[in-house]
Write a protein that holds these residues in place. Structure first.
Motif, PDB file in Angstrom:
ATOM      1  N   ALA A  89       0.839  -1.207   0.000  1.00 50.78           N
ATOM      2  CA  ALA A  89       0.000   0.000   0.000  1.00 50.78           C
ATOM      3  C   ALA A  89       0.873   1.256   0.000  1.00 50.78           C
ATOM      4  CB  ALA A  89      -0.914  -0.014   1.218  1.00 50.78           C
ATOM      5  N   THR A  90       1.909   1.255   0.844  1.00 49.08           N
ATOM      6  CA  THR A  90       2.781   2.424   0.948  1.00 49.08           C
ATOM      7  C   THR A  90       3.541   2.624  -0.365  1.00 49.08           C
ATOM      8  OG1 THR A  90       3.109   1.698   3.209  1.00 49.08           O
ATOM      9  CG2 THR A  90       4.520   3.475   2.473  1.00 49.08           C
ATOM     10  N   SER A  91       4.062   1.540  -0.901  1.00 45.51           N
ATOM     11  CA  SER A  91       4.850   1.635  -2.135  1.00 45.51           C
ATOM     12  C   SER A  91       3.990   2.154  -3.280  1.00 45.51           C
ATOM     13  CB  SER A  91       5.405   0.250  -2.507  1.00 45.51           C
ATOM     14  OG  SER A  91       6.146  -0.276  -1.433  1.00 45.51           O
ATOM     15  N   THR A  92       2.728   1.733  -3.313  1.00 44.21           N
ATOM     16  CA  THR A  92       1.818   2.190  -4.377  1.00 44.21           C
ATOM     17  C   THR A  92       1.725   3.718  -4.379  1.00 44.21           C
ATOM     18  OG1 THR A  92       0.578   0.157  -4.401  1.00 44.21           O
ATOM     19  CG2 THR A  92      -0.627   2.108  -5.095  1.00 44.21           C
ATOM     20  N   GLU A  93       1.603   4.300  -3.189  1.00 45.15           N
ATOM     21  CA  GLU A  93       1.509   5.768  -3.130  1.00 45.15           C
ATOM     22  C   GLU A  93       2.765   6.414  -3.715  1.00 45.15           C
ATOM     23  OE1 GLU A  93       0.533   7.117   0.845  1.00 45.15           O
ATOM     24  OE2 GLU A  93      -0.927   5.502   1.092  1.00 45.15           O
ATOM     25  N   TYR A  94       3.938   5.862  -3.373  1.00 44.64           N
ATOM     26  CA  TYR A  94       5.184   6.460  -3.894  1.00 44.64           C
ATOM     27  C   TYR A  94       5.325   6.241  -5.400  1.00 44.64           C
ATOM     28  CZ  TYR A  94       6.593   7.500   0.842  1.00 44.64           C
ATOM     29  OH  TYR A  94       6.639   8.024   2.109  1.00 44.64           O
ATOM     30  N   PHE A  95       4.889   5.109  -5.898  1.00 45.51           N
ATOM     31  CA  PHE A  95       4.956   4.883  -7.353  1.00 45.51           C
ATOM     32  C   PHE A  95       4.051   5.885  -8.078  1.00 45.51           C
ATOM     33  CE2 PHE A  95       6.536   0.380  -6.678  1.00 45.51           C
ATOM     34  CZ  PHE A  95       7.702   0.547  -7.410  1.00 45.51           C
ATOM     35  N   ILE A  96       2.851   6.101  -7.539  1.00 44.28           N
ATOM     36  CA  ILE A  96       1.937   7.052  -8.195  1.00 44.28           C
ATOM     37  C   ILE A  96       2.556   8.454  -8.171  1.00 44.28           C
ATOM     38  CG2 ILE A  96      -0.346   8.166  -8.046  1.00 44.28           C
ATOM     39  CD1 ILE A  96      -1.440   5.376  -7.225  1.00 44.28           C
ATOM     40  N   ASN A  97       3.140   8.825  -7.040  1.00 45.39           N
ATOM     41  CA  ASN A  97       3.821  10.139  -6.957  1.00 45.39           C
ATOM     42  C   ASN A  97       4.947  10.247  -7.971  1.00 45.39           C
ATOM     43  OD1 ASN A  97       2.353  11.132  -4.932  1.00 45.39           O
ATOM     44  ND2 ASN A  97       3.853  10.737  -3.291  1.00 45.39           N
ATOM     45  N   ALA A  98       5.579   9.118  -8.259  1.00 41.79           N
ATOM     46  CA  ALA A  98       6.708   9.138  -9.203  1.00 41.79           C
ATOM     47  C   ALA A  98       6.236   9.064 -10.658  1.00 41.79           C
ATOM     48  CB  ALA A  98       7.648   7.967  -8.897  1.00 41.79           C
ATOM     49  N   GLY A  99       4.911   9.095 -10.863  1.00 41.08           N
ATOM     50  CA  GLY A  99       4.390   9.160 -12.229  1.00 41.08           C
ATOM     51  C   GLY A  99       4.005   7.815 -12.824  1.00 41.08           C
ATOM     52  N   GLU A 282      11.934  -1.011   8.986  1.00 38.52           N
ATOM     53  CA  GLU A 282      13.080  -0.135   9.249  1.00 38.52           C
ATOM     54  C   GLU A 282      14.096  -0.175   8.123  1.00 38.52           C
ATOM     55  OE1 GLU A 282      13.247   1.855  11.936  1.00 38.52           O
ATOM     56  OE2 GLU A 282      11.248   1.080  12.364  1.00 38.52           O
ATOM     57  N   GLU A 283      14.398  -1.395   7.634  1.00 41.19           N
ATOM     58  CA  GLU A 283      15.422  -1.488   6.582  1.00 41.19           C
ATOM     59  C   GLU A 283      15.198  -2.694   5.678  1.00 41.19           C
ATOM     60  OE1 GLU A 283      19.471  -2.517   7.251  1.00 41.19           O
ATOM     61  OE2 GLU A 283      19.026  -3.677   9.030  1.00 41.19           O
ATOM     62  N   ILE A 293      22.572  -3.142  -1.492  1.00 40.68           N
ATOM     63  CA  ILE A 293      22.423  -1.766  -0.993  1.00 40.68           C
ATOM     64  C   ILE A 293      21.462  -1.773   0.191  1.00 40.68           C
ATOM     65  CG2 ILE A 293      21.781   0.591  -1.631  1.00 40.68           C
ATOM     66  CD1 ILE A 293      22.089  -0.366  -4.593  1.00 40.68           C
ATOM     67  N   HIS A 294      21.959  -1.289   1.351  1.00 41.10           N
ATOM     68  CA  HIS A 294      21.087  -1.189   2.527  1.00 41.10           C
ATOM     69  C   HIS A 294      20.240   0.077   2.386  1.00 41.10           C
ATOM     70  CE1 HIS A 294      22.672  -4.307   5.289  1.00 41.10           C
ATOM     71  NE2 HIS A 294      23.594  -4.319   4.340  1.00 41.10           N
ATOM     72  N   VAL A 295      18.935  -0.086   2.479  1.00 44.04           N
ATOM     73  CA  VAL A 295      18.040   1.076   2.395  1.00 44.04           C
ATOM     74  C   VAL A 295      17.300   1.165   3.729  1.00 44.04           C
ATOM     75  CG1 VAL A 295      16.061   2.060   1.173  1.00 44.04           C
ATOM     76  CG2 VAL A 295      17.757   0.732  -0.090  1.00 44.04           C
ATOM     77  N   CYS A 296      17.426   2.345   4.369  1.00 43.12           N
ATOM     78  CA  CYS A 296      16.854   2.482   5.721  1.00 43.12           C
ATOM     79  C   CYS A 296      15.846   3.622   5.774  1.00 43.12           C
ATOM     80  CB  CYS A 296      17.952   2.817   6.729  1.00 43.12           C
ATOM     81  SG  CYS A 296      19.174   1.525   6.801  1.00 43.12           S
ATOM     82  N   ARG A 297      14.920   3.497   6.690  1.00 44.92           N
ATOM     83  CA  ARG A 297      13.995   4.584   7.014  1.00 44.92           C
ATOM     84  C   ARG A 297      14.797   5.721   7.626  1.00 44.92           C
ATOM     85  NH1 ARG A 297      10.811   6.233  11.225  1.00 44.92           N
ATOM     86  NH2 ARG A 297      11.753   4.927  12.834  1.00 44.92           N
ATOM     87  N   ASP A 298      14.389   6.962   7.318  1.00 47.87           N
ATOM     88  CA  ASP A 298      15.067   8.113   7.904  1.00 47.87           C
ATOM     89  C   ASP A 298      14.523   8.302   9.334  1.00 47.87           C
ATOM     90  OD1 ASP A 298      15.993  10.522   8.713  1.00 47.87           O
ATOM     91  OD2 ASP A 298      15.308  11.660   6.959  1.00 47.87           O
ATOM     92  N   LYS A 308       9.931   4.996   0.948  1.00 46.26           N
ATOM     93  CA  LYS A 308      10.260   6.223   0.194  1.00 46.26           C
ATOM     94  C   LYS A 308      11.624   6.074  -0.499  1.00 46.26           C
ATOM     95  CE  LYS A 308      10.193  11.255   0.671  1.00 46.26           C
ATOM     96  NZ  LYS A 308      11.393  11.569  -0.088  1.00 46.26           N
ATOM     97  N   PRO A 309      12.719   5.861   0.288  1.00 44.46           N
ATOM     98  CA  PRO A 309      14.007   5.687  -0.406  1.00 44.46           C
ATOM     99  C   PRO A 309      14.052   4.439  -1.282  1.00 44.46           C
ATOM    100  CG  PRO A 309      14.237   5.273   1.970  1.00 44.46           C
ATOM    101  CD  PRO A 309      12.871   5.844   1.755  1.00 44.46           C
ATOM    102  N   LEU A 310      13.315   3.416  -0.895  1.00 47.83           N
ATOM    103  CA  LEU A 310      13.323   2.184  -1.707  1.00 47.83           C
ATOM    104  C   LEU A 310      12.753   2.451  -3.101  1.00 47.83           C
ATOM    105  CD1 LEU A 310      13.633  -0.903  -2.086  1.00 47.83           C
ATOM    106  CD2 LEU A 310      11.371  -1.169  -1.041  1.00 47.83           C
ATOM    107  N   ILE A 311      11.609   3.113  -3.144  1.00 47.46           N
ATOM    108  CA  ILE A 311      10.973   3.348  -4.458  1.00 47.46           C
ATOM    109  C   ILE A 311      11.831   4.328  -5.278  1.00 47.46           C
ATOM    110  CG2 ILE A 311       8.859   4.105  -5.666  1.00 47.46           C
ATOM    111  CD1 ILE A 311       8.707   1.413  -3.935  1.00 47.46           C
ATOM    112  N   GLU A 312      12.443   5.312  -4.607  1.00 47.77           N
ATOM    113  CA  GLU A 312      13.313   6.242  -5.356  1.00 47.77           C
ATOM    114  C   GLU A 312      14.425   5.462  -6.066  1.00 47.77           C
ATOM    115  OE1 GLU A 312      12.614  10.096  -2.450  1.00 47.77           O
ATOM    116  OE2 GLU A 312      14.566   9.083  -2.405  1.00 47.77           O
ATOM    117  N   LEU A 313      15.027   4.543  -5.330  1.00 44.83           N
ATOM    118  CA  LEU A 313      16.118   3.746  -5.900  1.00 44.83           C
ATOM    119  C   LEU A 313      15.612   2.864  -7.054  1.00 44.83           C
ATOM    120  CD1 LEU A 313      19.051   2.673  -5.710  1.00 44.83           C
ATOM    121  CD2 LEU A 313      18.244   1.029  -4.024  1.00 44.83           C
ATOM    122  N   LEU A 314      14.460   2.241  -6.846  1.00 43.03           N
ATOM    123  CA  LEU A 314      13.963   1.310  -7.867  1.00 43.03           C
ATOM    124  C   LEU A 314      13.518   2.049  -9.141  1.00 43.03           C
ATOM    125  CD1 LEU A 314      12.041  -1.211  -5.585  1.00 43.03           C
ATOM    126  CD2 LEU A 314      14.274  -1.509  -6.672  1.00 43.03           C
TER     127      LEU A 314
END
Ligand code: PAZ
Length: 327
Positions: A89-99, A282-283, A293-298, A308-314
């Protein structure tokens, strides 16, 4: 198949295909397959480049939540798993934000995009009567309700979110195949982000009791067979140009990366996201053929999440896939 020393052994695709064919042949047919096909067709048309629409959107299929394994054909009991659908659910929101246009393939009753901050216990907590006929949103929930309605309705109305629910392993795999074949022509602009927790074992439909299993018959002796692994067929046949990301969850940190590496090689995934049960919010570790690549919550930002950082990277990796050789 896994060797005794944990390395991946190639299983011939012919053998895998035979197992998959037998799975699909014996599965109960999807009740609403015509409706799903129609929705997919319309969604893809809407997000494809046409003179009227302007440029095409990238399309991602996000799978989310866990599949059930029914124990009876007229199902009273089933095997389930822990997945809440929060990641999807969370990732879907970030994907939509990313277009991206998102096909959200989700387990009924699990977390929904834009609705994560609403109380589910009970949702009615959010509302109160103003007078006998009218209701209003109670103050503590007003921002969350506005955010949910605005985000969800905007994404659906714009044609950027298509939600397709499943419950059983049979429904999930049939729908995944339909989605993959429907978006195949969009080529490398498509992505699979497979965060659903998919059952490894199931009872084949033909071996399943029709009616509720009776306890008077004594201890239950039931044989579960392995669910055929569809990832390699997804990669090679259903959607060979798509950018494919699968997830690997373990509870034992000692074996996590080894298992993720194995999935990467065996199913030829572009990325495997490795996570542990207790720290999954958390990560995560993004595993590719040459990086971990370790991806962590800020943690300095309250309410931040690892997606958020995960979807940016992907998204960045997907852009490279689109430019590069993608077979
Ligand atoms: O759904 P959720 O947010 O509670 O958990 C997400 C997750 C752990 C199911 C997902 O990140 C994942 O690892 N999915 C694949 C699980 C597996 O190895 O089958």
């Amino acid at each position: 198949m896994e060797s005794t020393n944990g390395t991946a052994i190639e299983v011939p695709l012919g053998q895998v295909n035979a197992e998959i064919e037998s799975f699909f042949e014996s599965a109960p047919p999807l009740k609403d397959s015509a409706d799903i096909s129609k929705k997919l067709k319309e969604f893809i048309e809407l997000n494809s480049a046409t003179p009227g629409n302007g440029s095409a959107r990238r399309v991602v299929c996000v799978s989310s939540g866990g599949t059930t394994v029914p124990l009876e054909q007229r199902c009273v009991r089933y095997i389930d798993n822990f997945s809440s659908g929060h990641r999807g659910a969370t990732s879907t929101e970030y994907f939509i934000n990313a277009g991206y246009a998102v096909i959200y393939l989700y387990r009924r009753g699990t977390f929904q995009p834009y609705c994560r901050s609403l109380p589910d216990d009970p949702l009615l907590e959010c509302f109160e009567f103003i007078d006998e006929s009218d209701i209003q949103v109670r103050q503590p929930y007003s921002e969350a309700v506005k955010r949910a309605i605005n985000g969800h309705h905007t994404a659906v109305a714009a044609g950027h979110l298509l939600k397709l629910p499943f419950t059983t392993i049979f429904e999930y795999l049939q729908m995944l195949q339909m989605i993959a074949i429907s978006i195949r022509n969009l080529g490398p602009h498509t992505m699979f982000y497979l965060a659903a927790a998919v059952s490894d074992f199931y009872v084949p439909w033909k071996d399943m009791a029709e009616h509720k299993i009776q306890s008077a018959s004594g201890p239950l002796d039931m044989r579960l067979v392995q669910v055929p692994k569809m990832l390699s067929v997804l990669r090679k046949e259903w959607a060979p140009m798509a950018f494919c990301i699968s997830f690997k969850l373990e509870t034992d940190s000692e074996i996590l990366l080894q298992k993720a590496d194995m999935a990467l090689k065996k199913y030829k995934m572009h990325v495997v996201v490795a996570n542990e049960l207790l720290t999954r919010k958390e990560e995560v570790i993004v595993v590719t053929s040459d990086e971990k690549i370790h991806v962590c919550r800020d943690k300095t930002r309250p309410g931040s999440d690892v997606e958020k950082p995960l979807i940016e990277l992907l998204v960045e990796r997907h852009s490279a896939h689109i430019k590069g050789p993608h077979a």
